[in-house]
Enzyme design. Structure first.
Site, PDB file in Angstrom:
ATOM      1  N   ASP A 130       1.036  -1.297   0.413  1.00  0.00           N
ATOM      2  CA  ASP A 130       0.407  -0.593   0.557  1.00  0.00           C
ATOM      3  C   ASP A 130       1.089   1.345  -0.193  1.00  0.00           C
ATOM      4  N   CYS A 185     -16.446  -8.085 -17.145  1.00  0.00           N
ATOM      5  CA  CYS A 185     -16.958  -6.890 -16.272  1.00  0.00           C
ATOM      6  C   CYS A 185     -18.946  -7.114 -17.082  1.00  0.00           C
ATOM      7  N   CYS A 191     -22.038  -1.710 -10.070  1.00  0.00           N
ATOM      8  CA  CYS A 191     -21.038  -0.782  -9.356  1.00  0.00           C
ATOM      9  C   CYS A 191     -20.938   0.523  -9.713  1.00  0.00           C
ATOM     10  N   CYS A 195     -22.419   3.652  -6.901  1.00  0.00           N
ATOM     11  CA  CYS A 195     -22.067   4.607  -6.292  1.00  0.00           C
ATOM     12  C   CYS A 195     -22.707   5.888  -5.763  1.00  0.00           C
ATOM     13  N   CYS A 238     -15.361   3.087   2.455  1.00  0.00           N
ATOM     14  CA  CYS A 238     -16.899   2.479   1.561  1.00  0.00           C
ATOM     15  C   CYS A 238     -17.073   1.229   0.945  1.00  0.00           C
TER      16      CYS A 238
HETATM   17  C1  B12 Z   1      -4.682   6.069  -3.431  1.00  0.00           C
HETATM   18  C2  B12 Z   1      -5.931   5.097  -3.258  1.00  0.00           C
HETATM   19  C3  B12 Z   1      -6.416   5.017  -2.964  1.00  0.00           C
HETATM   20  C4  B12 Z   1      -7.857   6.061  -3.489  1.00  0.00           C
HETATM   21  C5  B12 Z   1      -8.076   6.213  -5.152  1.00  0.00           C
HETATM   22  C6  B12 Z   1      -8.225   5.514  -5.270  1.00  0.00           C
HETATM   23  C7  B12 Z   1      -8.038   4.602  -6.855  1.00  0.00           C
HETATM   24  N1  B12 Z   1      -9.302   3.314  -7.281  1.00  0.00           N
HETATM   25  O1  B12 Z   1      -7.599   4.947  -7.460  1.00  0.00           O
HETATM   26  C8  B12 Z   1      -8.985   6.114  -2.882  1.00  0.00           C
HETATM   27  C9  B12 Z   1      -8.951   6.728  -1.415  1.00  0.00           C
HETATM   28  C10 B12 Z   1     -10.332   6.926  -3.476  1.00  0.00           C
HETATM   29  C11 B12 Z   1      -8.986   4.744  -2.455  1.00  0.00           C
HETATM   30  C12 B12 Z   1      -9.453   3.740  -1.729  1.00  0.00           C
HETATM   31  C13 B12 Z   1     -10.478   2.575  -1.555  1.00  0.00           C
HETATM   32  N2  B12 Z   1      -9.884   1.650  -1.399  1.00  0.00           N
HETATM   33 CO1  B12 Z   1      -7.389   2.049  -2.125  1.00  0.00          CO
HETATM   34  N3  B12 Z   1      -5.128   2.531  -2.834  1.00  0.00           N
HETATM   35  C14 B12 Z   1      -5.027   3.443  -3.137  1.00  0.00           C
HETATM   36  C15 B12 Z   1      -3.464   3.021  -3.464  1.00  0.00           C
HETATM   37  C16 B12 Z   1      -2.266   3.821  -2.323  1.00  0.00           C
HETATM   38  C17 B12 Z   1      -2.775   4.277  -4.641  1.00  0.00           C
HETATM   39  C18 B12 Z   1      -3.927   4.176  -5.957  1.00  0.00           C
HETATM   40  C19 B12 Z   1      -3.659   4.282  -7.134  1.00  0.00           C
HETATM   41  O2  B12 Z   1      -2.601   4.572  -7.814  1.00  0.00           O
HETATM   42  N4  B12 Z   1      -4.585   5.380  -8.156  1.00  0.00           N
HETATM   43  C20 B12 Z   1      -4.548   5.509  -8.903  1.00  0.00           C
HETATM   44  C21 B12 Z   1      -4.820   5.284 -10.224  1.00  0.00           C
HETATM   45  C22 B12 Z   1      -4.816   5.354 -11.867  1.00  0.00           C
HETATM   46  O3  B12 Z   1      -4.240   3.765 -10.216  1.00  0.00           O
HETATM   47  P1  B12 Z   1      -4.623   2.263 -10.528  1.00  0.00           P
HETATM   48  O4  B12 Z   1      -6.123   2.814  -9.111  1.00  0.00           O
HETATM   49  O5  B12 Z   1      -3.514   1.583  -9.212  1.00  0.00           O
HETATM   50  O6  B12 Z   1      -5.004   2.358 -11.498  1.00  0.00           O
HETATM   51  C23 B12 Z   1      -3.881   1.639 -12.959  1.00  0.00           C
HETATM   52  C24 B12 Z   1      -4.404   0.438 -12.981  1.00  0.00           C
HETATM   53  O7  B12 Z   1      -6.120  -0.030 -13.086  1.00  0.00           O
HETATM   54  C25 B12 Z   1      -3.498   0.701 -14.312  1.00  0.00           C
HETATM   55  N5  B12 Z   1      -4.503  -0.698 -15.337  1.00  0.00           N
HETATM   56  C26 B12 Z   1      -3.972  -1.786 -15.807  1.00  0.00           C
HETATM   57  N6  B12 Z   1      -4.580  -2.518 -16.311  1.00  0.00           N
HETATM   58  C27 B12 Z   1      -5.466  -1.496 -16.590  1.00  0.00           C
HETATM   59  C28 B12 Z   1      -6.388  -1.870 -17.798  1.00  0.00           C
HETATM   60  C29 B12 Z   1      -7.575  -1.072 -17.531  1.00  0.00           C
HETATM   61  C30 B12 Z   1      -8.696  -0.596 -19.046  1.00  0.00           C
HETATM   62  C31 B12 Z   1      -6.913   0.622 -17.610  1.00  0.00           C
HETATM   63  C32 B12 Z   1      -7.824   1.740 -17.761  1.00  0.00           C
HETATM   64  C33 B12 Z   1      -5.974   0.903 -16.523  1.00  0.00           C
HETATM   65  C34 B12 Z   1      -5.945  -0.448 -16.091  1.00  0.00           C
HETATM   66  O8  B12 Z   1      -3.868   1.987 -15.086  1.00  0.00           O
HETATM   67  C35 B12 Z   1      -4.314   2.792 -13.990  1.00  0.00           C
HETATM   68  C36 B12 Z   1      -3.774   3.650 -14.072  1.00  0.00           C
HETATM   69  O9  B12 Z   1      -1.904   3.626 -13.669  1.00  0.00           O
HETATM   70  C37 B12 Z   1      -3.094   1.588  -3.732  1.00  0.00           C
HETATM   71  C38 B12 Z   1      -1.815   1.323  -3.909  1.00  0.00           C
HETATM   72  C39 B12 Z   1      -0.755   1.057  -3.627  1.00  0.00           C
HETATM   73  N7  B12 Z   1       0.459   1.144  -3.591  1.00  0.00           N
HETATM   74  O10 B12 Z   1      -1.396   1.078  -5.409  1.00  0.00           O
HETATM   75  C40 B12 Z   1      -5.203   1.574  -2.619  1.00  0.00           C
HETATM   76  C41 B12 Z   1      -5.773   0.525  -3.193  1.00  0.00           C
HETATM   77  C42 B12 Z   1      -5.875   0.312  -4.439  1.00  0.00           C
HETATM   78  N8  B12 Z   1      -6.768   0.164  -2.002  1.00  0.00           N
HETATM   79  C43 B12 Z   1      -7.113  -0.188  -2.248  1.00  0.00           C
HETATM   80  C44 B12 Z   1      -7.897  -0.751  -1.241  1.00  0.00           C
HETATM   81  C45 B12 Z   1      -8.757  -1.949  -0.689  1.00  0.00           C
HETATM   82  C46 B12 Z   1      -9.256   0.664  -1.634  1.00  0.00           C
HETATM   83  C47 B12 Z   1     -10.776   0.668  -0.901  1.00  0.00           C
HETATM   84  C48 B12 Z   1     -11.658  -0.813  -0.940  1.00  0.00           C
HETATM   85  C49 B12 Z   1     -11.029   0.613   0.480  1.00  0.00           C
HETATM   86  C50 B12 Z   1     -12.743   0.655   1.055  1.00  0.00           C
HETATM   87  N9  B12 Z   1     -13.541   0.055   1.465  1.00  0.00           N
HETATM   88  O11 B12 Z   1     -12.511   2.123   1.773  1.00  0.00           O
HETATM   89  C51 B12 Z   1     -11.582   1.624  -1.631  1.00  0.00           C
HETATM   90  C52 B12 Z   1     -11.913   1.489  -2.938  1.00  0.00           C
HETATM   91  C53 B12 Z   1     -12.478   2.680  -4.092  1.00  0.00           C
HETATM   92  C54 B12 Z   1     -12.102   2.412  -5.186  1.00  0.00           C
HETATM   93  N10 B12 Z   1     -13.231   2.278  -6.291  1.00  0.00           N
HETATM   94  O12 B12 Z   1     -10.683   2.391  -5.660  1.00  0.00           O
HETATM   95  C55 B12 Z   1      -6.175  -1.899  -2.845  1.00  0.00           C
HETATM   96  C56 B12 Z   1      -7.396  -2.846  -4.051  1.00  0.00           C
HETATM   97  C57 B12 Z   1      -7.268  -4.051  -3.448  1.00  0.00           C
HETATM   98  C58 B12 Z   1      -7.497  -4.041  -5.302  1.00  0.00           C
HETATM   99  N11 B12 Z   1      -8.335  -6.153  -4.625  1.00  0.00           N
HETATM  100  O13 B12 Z   1      -7.886  -3.307  -6.094  1.00  0.00           O
HETATM  101  C59 B12 Z   1      -4.685  -1.003  -2.851  1.00  0.00           C
HETATM  102  C60 B12 Z   1      -4.370  -1.477  -3.569  1.00  0.00           C
HETATM  103  C61 B12 Z   1      -4.609  -1.024  -1.123  1.00  0.00           C
HETATM  104  C62 B12 Z   1      -4.078  -2.566  -1.004  1.00  0.00           C
HETATM  105  N12 B12 Z   1      -1.858  -2.925  -1.114  1.00  0.00           N
HETATM  106  O14 B12 Z   1      -4.604  -3.484  -0.846  1.00  0.00           O
HETATM  107  N13 B12 Z   1      -7.497   4.006  -2.748  1.00  0.00           N
HETATM  108  S1  SF4 Z   2     -19.632  -4.802 -10.593  1.00  0.00           S
HETATM  109 FE1  SF4 Z   2     -18.853  -3.212 -11.493  1.00  0.00          FE
HETATM  110  S2  SF4 Z   2     -16.516  -4.468 -11.052  1.00  0.00           S
HETATM  111 FE2  SF4 Z   2     -17.884  -6.042 -10.491  1.00  0.00          FE
HETATM  112  S3  SF4 Z   2     -18.486  -7.071 -12.043  1.00  0.00           S
HETATM  113 FE3  SF4 Z   2     -19.821  -5.563 -12.218  1.00  0.00          FE
HETATM  114  S4  SF4 Z   2     -18.524  -3.877 -13.756  1.00  0.00           S
HETATM  115 FE4  SF4 Z   2     -17.997  -5.169 -13.431  1.00  0.00          FE
HETATM  116  S1  SF4 Z   3     -15.808   3.306  -2.490  1.00  0.00           S
HETATM  117 FE1  SF4 Z   3     -18.216   3.697  -2.439  1.00  0.00          FE
HETATM  118  S2  SF4 Z   3     -17.842   5.724  -2.742  1.00  0.00           S
HETATM  119 FE2  SF4 Z   3     -16.175   5.300  -3.505  1.00  0.00          FE
HETATM  120  S3  SF4 Z   3     -16.435   4.435  -5.458  1.00  0.00           S
HETATM  121 FE3  SF4 Z   3     -16.765   2.866  -4.625  1.00  0.00          FE
HETATM  122  S4  SF4 Z   3     -18.834   2.820  -3.919  1.00  0.00           S
HETATM  123 FE4  SF4 Z   3     -18.489   4.879  -4.694  1.00  0.00          FE
END
Ligand code: B12
Ligand code: SF4
Ligand code: SF4
Length: 316
Positions: A130, A185, A191, A195, A238
């Site tokens: 993380d 998906c 989802c 939301c 959430c």
């Molecule tokens: C910042 C962060 C958040 C932020 C932003 C989340 C987000 N979706 O970006 C906030 C605070 C909102 C958050 C919330 C949560 N988080 Co968080 N978070 C992080 C953190 C520290 C960085 C993520 C990041 O870089 N975000 C920026 C986006 C742009 O990057 P990304 O999500 O990694 O997406 C990239 C990949 O998806 C990649 N990619 C790969 N394949 C593909 C394919 C396609 C088609 C595309 C478009 C992109 C893609 O490209 C994207 C851009 O680089 C990570 C830990 C880490 N070091 O990575 C944990 C992490 C993502 N979080 C985690 C968790 C558990 C949560 C929550 C469930 C907690 C909760 N219950 O409240 C929620 C879920 C919300 C959600 N739907 O994402 C877990 C997710 C585990 C998993 N199975 O995915 C992580 C990995 C932490 C961990 N070590 O377990 N989080």
């Molecule tokens: S709820 Fe969202 S993440 Fe899960 S299968 Fe449906 S579109 Fe994909």
């Molecule tokens: S964690 Fe809750 S508020 Fe954030 S994207 Fe998912 S449903 Fe929306």
């Protein structure tokens, strides 16, 4: 000494208790542009560290000098039914935060796997969890552990998405998996539709500044007035976009990690539960849980916002 085979590595990860394990290569991310656009659009809000880490996040080989591959594990934290958020409670706490902080629990287990890698010839075995510049979802996808869902979660086809992702960067040249190419998906949009704050603003793009997880955990500001009615009762994190996902409904099984089990407190039917605590009492009761990140003032702020919203909107 010969490095472990994929089967030996998976067996050791399973013995420690991880739900899945694979190996990722460290070439530059194909989604680097998506990250740049996300940051430039201000989607990260006040999480400035994501800007600082961007260059390393896009080039995983630069994260731990000397590393040749990353071992990636999934830690299942699925709550048993009795510990899930229910419509009957006044405010909700995300499932990942109901027990001990995974940063301690899962890191200790990653350390065990790192020690085993060293016993099998690794000179370098650096765990990350993380907090760090690691693109964890991307590496998990590369390691064959699932696909990136529309809610941006990494979803394992047999485990679901209530998982934490841990990595160990190692100098061992381990055989890497083939990424799961299939996006399971399909035409589902549950989802996105569920939301409460419309935080999933485009396909696989989450605006963190609208996400309740950011607003209740990361943000230090007062809740945005226009979003308070949409908190849906959530006071820390959430789970909605995970709870509605069919892959969790069908496949997620309760975690066997005892440290994640729910504690007796806080009473989620008592809106004053945090108002009555002193800082010292909060630290004693919640200092080793994820709630410590929000702090006592943050939890009071969150419960007030959750109570001002319409908790009946979720869980359904
Ligand atoms: C910042 C962060 C958040 C932020 C932003 C989340 C987000 N979706 O970006 C906030 C605070 C909102 C958050 C919330 C949560 N988080 Co968080 N978070 C992080 C953190 C520290 C960085 C993520 C990041 O870089 N975000 C920026 C986006 C742009 O990057 P990304 O999500 O990694 O997406 C990239 C990949 O998806 C990649 N990619 C790969 N394949 C593909 C394919 C396609 C088609 C595309 C478009 C992109 C893609 O490209 C994207 C851009 O680089 C990570 C830990 C880490 N070091 O990575 C944990 C992490 C993502 N979080 C985690 C968790 C558990 C949560 C929550 C469930 C907690 C909760 N219950 O409240 C929620 C879920 C919300 C959600 N739907 O994402 C877990 C997710 C585990 C998993 N199975 O995915 C992580 C990995 C932490 C961990 N070590 O377990 N989080
Ligand atoms: S709820 Fe969202 S993440 Fe899960 S299968 Fe449906 S579109 Fe994909
Ligand atoms: S964690 Fe809750 S508020 Fe954030 S994207 Fe998912 S449903 Fe929306």
């Amino acid at each position: 000494m010969t490095p472990p085979t994929s089967a030996e590595l998976r067996a050791e990860a399973e013995r420690i208790g991880f739900a899945a394990c694979g190996v990722a290569t460290l070439e530059p991310s194909a989604h680097g542009d998506a990250l740049d656009r996300w940051l430039a659009a201000g989607r990260a809000g006040t999480m400035r560290y994501l800007h600082r880490q961007a260059a390393r996040r896009k080039a995983p080989a630069s994260i731990t000098p000397g590393a040749r591959t990353a071992v990636v594990v999934l830690e299942n934290y699925t709550a048993p039914p009795a510990e899930r958020a229910t419509a009957g409670e006044l405010f909700h706490i995300a499932a990942y935060a109901r027990g001990a902080d995974y940063h301690h629990v899962t890191l200790a287990r990653l350390d065990q796997l790192a020690a085993w890698l060293r016993s099998r010839g690794a000179a370098l075995a650096h765990p990350w969890l993380d907090a760090g510049p690691v693109p964890e979802r991307e590496l998990a996808r590369r390691a064959g552990l699932g696909w990136i869902g529309r809610n941006t979660m990494l979803i394992h086809p047999r485990v679901g998405s209530y998982t934490f992702i841990g990595t160990i960067f190692t100098d061992l040249d381990l055989p890497a998996a083939s990424p799961t190419a299939v996006d399971l998906c399909g035409s589902c949009t549950r989802c996105v539709d569920a939301c409460p704050t419309d935080a999933i603003v485009a396909d696989r793009v989450l605006d963190a500044t609208r996400c309740l997880s950011y607003l209740t955990i990361e943000s230090r500001a007062e809740p945005p007035a226009e979003l308070v009615p949409h908190y849906a009762g959530w006071a820390f994190g959430c789970d909605i976009c995970n709870d509605v996902c069919p892959w969790n409904i069908k496949f997620a099984r309760p975690t066997a990690v005892a440290a994640f089990a729910r504690r007796a407190a806080p009473d989620r039917n008592d809106p004053d539960t945090f108002e009555r605590l002193t800082e010292a009492e909060f630290a004693a009761r919640f200092g080793d849980t994820p709630l410590a990140r929000a702090g006592l003032a943050g939890m009071r702020r969150n419960v007030r916002a959750a109570m001002a919203s319409d908790p009946d909107r979720n869980p359904s």
